[in-house]
Design an enzyme around this catalytic site. Structure first.
Site, PDB file in Angstrom:
ATOM      1  N   ARG A 180     107.226  90.010 121.262  1.00  0.00           N
ATOM      2  CA  ARG A 180     108.304  90.430 120.356  1.00  0.00           C
ATOM      3  C   ARG A 180     108.700  89.338 119.363  1.00  0.00           C
ATOM      4  NH1 ARG A 180     109.913  93.577 125.203  1.00  0.00           N
ATOM      5  NH2 ARG A 180     109.905  95.778 124.595  1.00  0.00           N
TER       6      ARG A 180
ATOM      7  N   HIS B 187     100.033  85.085 127.973  1.00  0.00           N
ATOM      8  CA  HIS B 187      99.100  85.993 128.659  1.00  0.00           C
ATOM      9  C   HIS B 187      97.805  85.257 129.023  1.00  0.00           C
ATOM     10  CE1 HIS B 187     101.319  88.966 125.949  1.00  0.00           C
ATOM     11  NE2 HIS B 187     101.542  89.475 127.142  1.00  0.00           N
TER      12      HIS B 187
HETATM   13  P1  AMP Z   1     103.857  91.850 128.633  1.00  0.00           P
HETATM   14  O1  AMP Z   1     102.612  92.045 127.839  1.00  0.00           O
HETATM   15  O2  AMP Z   1     104.998  91.328 127.822  1.00  0.00           O
HETATM   16  O3  AMP Z   1     104.199  93.048 129.488  1.00  0.00           O
HETATM   17  O4  AMP Z   1     103.543  90.679 129.653  1.00  0.00           O
HETATM   18  C1  AMP Z   1     102.443  90.739 130.513  1.00  0.00           C
HETATM   19  C2  AMP Z   1     102.534  89.611 131.499  1.00  0.00           C
HETATM   20  O5  AMP Z   1     102.524  88.357 130.782  1.00  0.00           O
HETATM   21  C3  AMP Z   1     103.827  89.625 132.322  1.00  0.00           C
HETATM   22  O6  AMP Z   1     103.534  89.235 133.651  1.00  0.00           O
HETATM   23  C4  AMP Z   1     104.669  88.592 131.626  1.00  0.00           C
HETATM   24  O7  AMP Z   1     105.632  87.988 132.468  1.00  0.00           O
HETATM   25  C5  AMP Z   1     103.623  87.595 131.203  1.00  0.00           C
HETATM   26  N1  AMP Z   1     104.123  86.750 130.110  1.00  0.00           N
HETATM   27  C6  AMP Z   1     104.683  87.176 128.949  1.00  0.00           C
HETATM   28  N2  AMP Z   1     105.087  86.131 128.209  1.00  0.00           N
HETATM   29  C7  AMP Z   1     104.788  85.013 128.922  1.00  0.00           C
HETATM   30  C8  AMP Z   1     104.954  83.615 128.693  1.00  0.00           C
HETATM   31  N3  AMP Z   1     105.531  83.134 127.590  1.00  0.00           N
HETATM   32  N4  AMP Z   1     104.518  82.753 129.650  1.00  0.00           N
HETATM   33  C9  AMP Z   1     103.927  83.220 130.785  1.00  0.00           C
HETATM   34  N5  AMP Z   1     103.740  84.540 131.048  1.00  0.00           N
HETATM   35  C10 AMP Z   1     104.158  85.415 130.138  1.00  0.00           C
END
Ligand code: AMP
Length: 286
Positions: free
Chosen positions: A191, A41
């Site tokens: 997760r 993030h």
């Molecule tokens: P989430 O909080 O899981 O909904 O993710 C929010 C944003 O962060 C989304 O655009 C995800 O694709 C991105 N994201 C989550 N994990 C990663 C990662 N390991 N590398 C880059 N972006 C990520």
């Protein structure tokens, strides 16, 4: 430690703050998240920071993108430490609405993409992308960013959002940024904190199978079934791992590919115990 971002809970105060910055001629970069922030993030925030004068991050565990049997109730919520982490990378504003702010009584309009969402994550998680597209459209309308930043880690989600933004003529630029991994290759995910030490080790098979696929294709393999079968065999050899899907797909349309003669992506979803993890890598034919 940077300055603490302004933390906004209502749509009205968010609009007012962002209007003021936009009115002063500042570009807004936007990073939507569900919180429990990690370096993946934060890398999106840093890229946004390099292209925009003000970065806004939303933290919203969106109930409508979780199925009834999924982990909505136990999804990690760490808002205070999230805000500290965002302060350290210079984020100007955090939008952290209550579910009732985003979905007040009477809410009755949904955004649905039709084709891209029938496969892979969409097939395994009915209704998931309808929740994602609906909330992302709402967030883009609230924040009205110059650009919004998404991670390639959620490859299909990024494709669906690009499609929605093109189809509905939204003015924001969509940037899809590289997946950030732990030193041993595991893709960072909120997760991952569900995993025990032993499961954390087992989870490495996701990245190892993607690397094997990349090596096969780089070495000249063009039969997608051979590549996918090798990935499946590697994952099935790990006792705690259950495959939801392993696919080799067209990098743009996500349609299944048989002969690898164009840019393709290997995508997988694997359950390690009760934790469902996804990952992907582009496979480049030489
Ligand atoms: P989430 O909080 O899981 O909904 O993710 C929010 C944003 O962060 C989304 O655009 C995800 O694709 C991105 N994201 C989550 N994990 C990663 C990662 N390991 N590398 C880059 N972006 C990520």
């Amino acid at each position: 430690m940077g300055e603490r971002p302004v933390v906004l809970h209502t749509i009205a105060e968010t609009r007012q703050q962002l209007d003021a910055w936009r009115g002063a001629g500042q570009r807004i970069g936007f990073v939507p998240t569900m919180g429990a922030l990690h370096d993946g993030h934060l890398s999106l925030c840093r890229i946004a920071q390099s292209e925009c004068q003000r970065v806004a991050v939303s933290i919203f565990v969106n109930p409508t993108q979780f199925g009834p049997q999924e982990d909505f109730a136990k999804y990690p919520r760490t808002v205070e430490s999230d805000i500290e982490a965002l302060a350290s990378c210079g984020v100007a504003a955090v939008f952290a609405p209550a579910a009732s702010e985003m979905y007040p009584a009477g809410f009755d309009t949904w955004v649905e993409n039709h084709t891209l969402t029938t496969v892979l994550e969409g097939a395994c998680r009915p209704g998931h992308f309808r929740g994602v597209t609906t909330v992302v459209l709402k967030l883009l309308n609230i924040v009205q960013p110059y650009a919004a930043y998404f991670g390639r880690k959620d490859y299909q989600q990024a494709a669906v959002i690009r499609r929605m933004v093109a189809d509905l003529d939204l003015p924001s630029i969509i940037r899809v940024c590289p997946t950030v991994r732990e030193a041993d290759g595991l893709a960072m995910s909120s997760r991952n904190r569900y995993l025990s030490v032993a499961q954390r080790r087992e989870a490495l098979v996701l990245y190892r199978s993607l690397q094997a696929a990349q090596s096969r294709v780089a070495a000249g393999e063009r039969d997608a079934a051979v590549v996918a079968d090798e990935m499946r065999a590697m994952i099935e050899a790990v006792p705690g791992a259950i495959i939801d899907y392993v696919a080799v797909a067209d990098a743009d349309t996500l349609a299944p590919v048989t002969h690898i003669d164009r840019p393709v992506v290997a995508l997988l979803a694997v359950r390690i115990g009760a934790t469902r993890l996804i990952d992907n890598e582009l496979l480049e034919p030489r």
